[in-house]
Design an enzyme around this catalytic site. Structure first.
Site, PDB file in Angstrom:
ATOM      1  CE1 TYR A   1      -3.495  -2.646   0.624  1.00 62.43           C
ATOM      2  CE2 TYR A   1      -4.618  -0.684   1.418  1.00 62.43           C
ATOM      3  CZ  TYR A   1      -4.657  -1.988   0.985  1.00 62.43           C
ATOM      4  OH  TYR A   1      -5.864  -2.633   0.918  1.00 62.43           O
TER       5      TYR A   1
ATOM      6  CG  ASP B   1      -1.829 -20.060  -2.370  1.00 65.83           C
ATOM      7  OD1 ASP B   1      -1.250 -20.076  -1.261  1.00 65.83           O
ATOM      8  OD2 ASP B   1      -1.378 -20.642  -3.381  1.00 65.83           O
TER       9      ASP B   1
ATOM     10  CG  ASP C   1     -13.511  -7.217   2.552  1.00 67.74           C
ATOM     11  OD1 ASP C   1     -13.229  -6.536   3.562  1.00 67.74           O
ATOM     12  OD2 ASP C   1     -14.036  -6.738   1.529  1.00 67.74           O
TER      13      ASP C   1
HETATM   14  C1  IPM Z   1     -10.269  -1.355   4.494  1.00 64.03           C
HETATM   15  C2  IPM Z   1     -10.537  -0.709   3.155  1.00 64.03           C
HETATM   16  C3  IPM Z   1      -9.395   0.249   2.816  1.00 64.03           C
HETATM   17  C4  IPM Z   1      -8.125  -0.581   2.737  1.00 64.03           C
HETATM   18  C5  IPM Z   1      -9.600   1.094   1.570  1.00 64.03           C
HETATM   19  C6  IPM Z   1     -10.887   1.880   1.624  1.00 64.03           C
HETATM   20  C7  IPM Z   1      -8.441   1.995   1.305  1.00 64.03           C
HETATM   21  O1  IPM Z   1     -10.740  -1.679   2.174  1.00 64.03           O
HETATM   22  O2  IPM Z   1     -10.164  -0.634   5.497  1.00 64.03           O
HETATM   23  O3  IPM Z   1     -10.165  -2.580   4.532  1.00 64.03           O
HETATM   24  O4  IPM Z   1      -7.861  -1.193   1.693  1.00 64.03           O
HETATM   25  O5  IPM Z   1      -7.391  -0.626   3.723  1.00 64.03           O
HETATM   26 MG    MG Z   2     -10.769  -3.671   2.917  1.00 67.25          MG
END
Ligand code: IPM
Ligand code: MG
Length: 358
Positions: A142, A220, A248
């Site tokens: 990132y 993976d 997620d």
């Molecule tokens: C999260 C989100 C963020 C990330 C985005 C909105 C930049 O997906 O907090 O998980 O990727 O960290």
């Molecule tokens: Mg996220």
């Protein structure tokens, strides 16, 4: 009477609606505790860009540093998708995390028994899941340099230093030593140099925690194991982008991404936020699930303010609302007795939390 100064960043989309409900619940709990809240609203994201031309105005960083903790909703939306990268709402959030120095993102995924049918997986697979993703938040691909575009190429760099890996590993081991005493470190050490270093450093840190076991998994395989047998996990330690993806995925074990809170910590001021996004498609309709944000407020009480009883009252109020069959629209098909709006759900939980005497 103690007074906690909470910075509220409502953000975009459903952000304002869900933060309002968390505030309702916080105030309901504070009414019979020996503390009180004052709130200061700060701008971040698309709304900040619209008002100031910057998705992260410097007053927001200053305001956050002046607070005891930050409660954050969500940012982003199609409206700002075509802006140059540094003006986009997401850039504001990433800079905010970096400026604050919150390198550790804690994302618990818990399956509520009351919602066992809401998961896309079979009940017997998810019943009793209780895991914590510890995601490194201000490094990795990132933020790595160099990055950019040149002609028909674009590139980002995944980079971690020993220091960055050590400090996040310590967070994971500390948490594991208070939970199930197992850390699983997730990497891609069969391909990436940065993951090889990650593994070596995590192994070193593990020696300081003889009562916590350490194992490793490639990302993976971890993604596959999370839906094959999620109960095998206690604490998952991983880097920024793998943690983004796996958290997620883990959220769907619980049935709705609208349920999961998070805490971003590691520096003086922590940021407490739902893991979901700003859901612009449902903003303003009163159908967003406020539970992830209310649970984030509970994490704030626990981690930032050390108000464990108040946090427990909120957690048990959430459970009670779910076991009484109250559901927002995202969970309407799962053992619902009554479908409620965002603000009704907030009021129900606030009421239960007010009555709950622990
Ligand atoms: C999260 C989100 C963020 C990330 C985005 C909105 C930049 O997906 O907090 O998980 O990727 O960290
Ligand atoms: Mg996220």
């Amino acid at each position: 009477m103690k007074k906690y100064n909470i910075a509220l960043i409502k953000g975009d989309g459903i952000g304002p609606e869900i933060i309002d409900e968390a505030v309702k619940v916080l105030d309901a709990v504070a009414a019979d505790e020996d503390f009180d809240f004052s709130y200061e609203e700060l701008l971040m994201g698309g709304c900040a860009y619209d008002m100031t031309g910057d998705p992260l105005p410097k007053e927001t960083i200053e305001g956050a540093f002046d607070s005891d903790a930050v409660l954050f909703g969500a940012i982003g939306g199609e409206k700002w998708d075509n802006l140059p990268r540094e003006k986009r709402p997401e850039s504001g959030l990433l800079r905010f995390r970096k400026e604050l120095g919150v390198f550790a993102n804690l994302r618990p995924a818990v399956v509520y028994d009351e919602l066992i049918n809401a998961s896309s997986l079979k009940p017997e697979i998810v019943k009793g899941v209780d895991l914590m993703v510890v995601r490194e938040l201000i490094g990795g691909i990132y933020f790595g340099e160099p990055k950019g575009r040149e002609g028909d190429k674009a590139y980002n760099t995944m980079v971690y230093s020993k220091m960055e890996i050590e400090r996040i590993a310590h967070v994971a081991f500390d948490i594991a030593s208070k939970r199930g005493k197992r850390v699983l470190s997730v990497d891609k050490a069969n391909v990436l140099d940065v993951s090889q270093l990650w593994r070596e450093v995590v192994e070193e840190v593990a020696k300081e925690y003889p009562d916590v076991s350490l194992s490793h998994m490639y990302v993976d395989n971890a993604a596959m194991q999370l839906i094959r047998d999620p109960k095998q996990f206690d604490v998952i330690l991983t880097g920024n982008i793998f943690g983004d993806i796996l958290s997620d995925e883990a959220s769907m074990l619980s049935g709705s991404i609208g349920l999961l809170p998070s805490a971003s910590v590691g520096s003086k001021i922590g940021v407490y936020e739902p893991i979901h996004g700003s859901a612009p498609d449902i903003a303003g309709q009163g159908i967003a699930n406020p539970i992830a944000t209310i649970a984030s407020a509970s994490m704030m009480l626990r981690f930032a303010l050390d108000e464990n009883r108040a946090a427990n009252r909120i957690d048990s109020a959430i459970k009670q609302a779910l076991s009484e069959g109250y559901r927002t629209k995202d969970l309407a098909d799962f053992d619902a007795k009554e479908i409620c709006s965002t603000s009704e759900m907030g009021s129900i939980i606030a009421n239960y939390a007010a009555k709950c005497k622990l």
